[in-house]
Design a protein around this motif. Structure first.
Motif, PDB file in Angstrom:
ATOM      1  N   SER A  74       1.039  -7.332   4.387  1.00  0.00           N
ATOM      2  CA  SER A  74       2.278  -7.247   4.212  1.00  0.00           C
ATOM      3  C   SER A  74       2.496  -7.016   2.625  1.00  0.00           C
ATOM      4  N   THR A  75       1.440  -8.322   2.132  1.00  0.00           N
ATOM      5  CA  THR A  75       2.024  -8.299   0.663  1.00  0.00           C
ATOM      6  C   THR A  75       1.276  -7.167  -0.204  1.00  0.00           C
ATOM      7  N   ALA A  76       0.381  -6.553   0.426  1.00  0.00           N
ATOM      8  CA  ALA A  76      -0.082  -5.273   0.093  1.00  0.00           C
ATOM      9  C   ALA A  76       1.299  -3.838   0.142  1.00  0.00           C
ATOM     10  N   MET A  77       1.578  -4.157   1.054  1.00  0.00           N
ATOM     11  CA  MET A  77       2.758  -3.501   1.716  1.00  0.00           C
ATOM     12  C   MET A  77       4.065  -2.873   0.370  1.00  0.00           C
ATOM     13  N   ARG A  78       4.133  -4.474  -0.005  1.00  0.00           N
ATOM     14  CA  ARG A  78       5.130  -4.880  -1.020  1.00  0.00           C
ATOM     15  C   ARG A  78       4.545  -4.229  -2.226  1.00  0.00           C
ATOM     16  N   MET A  79       3.700  -4.600  -2.479  1.00  0.00           N
ATOM     17  CA  MET A  79       2.684  -4.347  -3.530  1.00  0.00           C
ATOM     18  C   MET A  79       3.179  -2.872  -4.085  1.00  0.00           C
ATOM     19  N   VAL A  80       2.838  -1.709  -3.317  1.00  0.00           N
ATOM     20  CA  VAL A  80       2.606  -1.033  -3.340  1.00  0.00           C
ATOM     21  C   VAL A  80       3.904  -0.201  -3.300  1.00  0.00           C
ATOM     22  N   ASP A  81       4.839  -0.729  -2.352  1.00  0.00           N
ATOM     23  CA  ASP A  81       6.280  -0.453  -2.504  1.00  0.00           C
ATOM     24  C   ASP A  81       6.331   0.025  -3.970  1.00  0.00           C
ATOM     25  N   ARG A  82       6.632  -1.398  -4.784  1.00  0.00           N
ATOM     26  CA  ARG A  82       6.499  -1.576  -6.171  1.00  0.00           C
ATOM     27  C   ARG A  82       5.806  -0.260  -6.653  1.00  0.00           C
ATOM     28  N   LEU A  83       4.709   0.290  -6.628  1.00  0.00           N
ATOM     29  CA  LEU A  83       3.844   0.467  -7.641  1.00  0.00           C
ATOM     30  C   LEU A  83       4.815   1.791  -7.416  1.00  0.00           C
ATOM     31  N   ILE A  84       4.966   3.041  -6.206  1.00  0.00           N
ATOM     32  CA  ILE A  84       5.612   3.810  -5.905  1.00  0.00           C
ATOM     33  C   ILE A  84       6.968   3.726  -6.234  1.00  0.00           C
ATOM     34  N   ALA A  85       7.709   2.856  -6.367  1.00  0.00           N
ATOM     35  CA  ALA A  85       9.013   2.836  -7.571  1.00  0.00           C
ATOM     36  C   ALA A  85       8.889   2.945  -8.570  1.00  0.00           C
ATOM     37  N   ALA A  86       7.463   2.526  -9.322  1.00  0.00           N
ATOM     38  CA  ALA A  86       7.646   2.883 -10.909  1.00  0.00           C
ATOM     39  C   ALA A  86       6.161   3.919 -10.906  1.00  0.00           C
ATOM     40  N   GLY A  87       6.218   4.421  -9.973  1.00  0.00           N
ATOM     41  CA  GLY A  87       5.703   6.238 -10.566  1.00  0.00           C
ATOM     42  C   GLY A  87       4.095   6.232 -10.790  1.00  0.00           C
ATOM     43  N   LEU A  88       3.697   4.833  -9.867  1.00  0.00           N
ATOM     44  CA  LEU A  88       1.868   5.220 -10.265  1.00  0.00           C
ATOM     45  C   LEU A  88       1.369   5.105  -9.257  1.00  0.00           C
ATOM     46  N   ALA A  89       2.000   4.785  -7.682  1.00  0.00           N
ATOM     47  CA  ALA A  89       0.659   5.123  -6.144  1.00  0.00           C
ATOM     48  C   ALA A  89       1.795   6.027  -5.918  1.00  0.00           C
ATOM     49  N   ASP A  90       1.324   7.309  -4.825  1.00  0.00           N
ATOM     50  CA  ASP A  90       2.057   6.977  -3.652  1.00  0.00           C
ATOM     51  C   ASP A  90       1.912   7.964  -1.972  1.00  0.00           C
ATOM     52  N   ARG A  91       1.955   7.416  -0.869  1.00  0.00           N
ATOM     53  CA  ARG A  91       1.709   7.487   0.047  1.00  0.00           C
ATOM     54  C   ARG A  91       1.459   9.370   0.398  1.00  0.00           C
ATOM     55  N   GLN A  92       0.373   8.596   1.403  1.00  0.00           N
ATOM     56  CA  GLN A  92       0.348  10.552   2.138  1.00  0.00           C
ATOM     57  C   GLN A  92      -0.012  10.352   3.533  1.00  0.00           C
ATOM     58  N   ALA A  93       0.069  11.375   4.581  1.00  0.00           N
ATOM     59  CA  ALA A  93      -0.951  11.288   5.571  1.00  0.00           C
ATOM     60  C   ALA A  93      -2.172  11.568   5.571  1.00  0.00           C
ATOM     61  N   ASN A  94      -3.019  10.814   6.189  1.00  0.00           N
ATOM     62  CA  ASN A  94      -4.152  11.167   6.890  1.00  0.00           C
ATOM     63  C   ASN A  94      -4.115  11.905   6.610  1.00  0.00           C
ATOM     64  N   PRO A  95      -4.820  13.394   6.319  1.00  0.00           N
ATOM     65  CA  PRO A  95      -5.687  14.987   6.609  1.00  0.00           C
ATOM     66  C   PRO A  95      -6.287  14.599   8.482  1.00  0.00           C
ATOM     67  N   ASP A  96      -6.865  13.036   8.717  1.00  0.00           N
ATOM     68  CA  ASP A  96      -8.246  13.247   9.525  1.00  0.00           C
ATOM     69  C   ASP A  96      -7.403  12.504  11.028  1.00  0.00           C
ATOM     70  N   ASN A  97      -6.320  11.673  10.296  1.00  0.00           N
ATOM     71  CA  ASN A  97      -4.867  11.277  12.172  1.00  0.00           C
ATOM     72  C   ASN A  97      -4.028  11.381  10.724  1.00  0.00           C
ATOM     73  N   ARG A  98      -3.508  12.120  11.133  1.00  0.00           N
ATOM     74  CA  ARG A  98      -1.735  12.121  10.838  1.00  0.00           C
ATOM     75  C   ARG A  98      -0.911  10.975  11.002  1.00  0.00           C
ATOM     76  N   ARG A  99      -1.492   9.666  11.638  1.00  0.00           N
ATOM     77  CA  ARG A  99      -1.138   8.193  12.187  1.00  0.00           C
ATOM     78  C   ARG A  99      -1.034   7.380  11.218  1.00  0.00           C
ATOM     79  N   GLU A 100      -2.047   7.330  10.446  1.00  0.00           N
ATOM     80  CA  GLU A 100      -2.125   7.329   8.975  1.00  0.00           C
ATOM     81  C   GLU A 100      -1.725   7.293   8.019  1.00  0.00           C
ATOM     82  N   THR A 101      -1.656   6.712   7.239  1.00  0.00           N
ATOM     83  CA  THR A 101      -1.302   7.214   5.796  1.00  0.00           C
ATOM     84  C   THR A 101      -1.846   6.458   4.374  1.00  0.00           C
TER      85      THR A 101
END
Length: 178
Positions: A74-101
């Motif tokens: 949950s801490t990592a997710m909050r950090m990721v959300d802030r990095l995404i909002a800052a334009g420094l990281a993004d999410r993508q679907a795992n091409p090998d397992n669409r249920r994973e990000t």
């Protein structure tokens, strides 16, 4: 600068060596803080650690990232959300397992890691240049032994394509010599 004589037996005194390492770590923390100064409004030190892990591992699952950083998912997710909002990281679907990000750096995230690392390297180089050649050699030997005892991998050379983690070991077992 006058040379001080080392009292007999001082190098065998764990407390003396510990104090010297603590003093050096205080200097290195200051160097690290200054290297982050230009991006501190967008990135905290823990977030920068995450950026560095993503830069060394590439696209990574959140659970793996949390484990590497030794934080709760949950801490990592909050950090990721802030990095995404800052334009420094993004999410993508795992091409090998669409249920994973998978989480990854953006171009701006990669530039941020490179810029901060370059500033840190330059300031450390300036300090090292003030040492005499014999002191540099002694420092390399001492820090090499210290890093090995702590299980920390060697930092990347200036011309290495991939940086190593900054300040924490990942994926490497601690090896101890007798």
């Amino acid at each position: 600068m006058p040379e001080r004589k080392t009292p007999a037996g001082a190098m065998d005194d764990v407390d003396v060596v510990t104090r010297a390492v603590l003093t050096a770590s205080r200097l290195l923390v200051a160097v690290s803080a200054r290297s982050l100064a230009e991006v501190e409004e967008r990135v905290t030190l823990p977030q920068f650690r995450m950026l560095v892990v993503l830069s060394t591992r590439g696209a990574t699952k959140l659970v793996t990232l949390a484990d590497l950083l030794q934080v709760a998912p949950s801490t990592a997710m909050r950090m990721v959300d802030r990095l995404i909002a800052a334009g420094l990281a993004d999410r993508q679907a795992n091409p090998d397992n669409r249920r994973e990000t998978l989480l990854q750096l953006t171009d701006e995230g990669r530039r941020t890691v490179a810029d901060v690392t370059a500033r840190r390297r330059a300031e450390i180089a300036a300090i090292v240049q003030r040492l005499a050649p014999a002191q540099r050699l002694a420092l390399v030997e001492a820090l090499g032994a210290f890093n090995k005892a702590g299980g920390e991998p060697l930092a990347a050379a200036l011309d290495d394509a991939e940086p190593h983690p900054l300040g924490w070991a990942v994926d490497l077992p601690v090896t101890r010599d007798a």
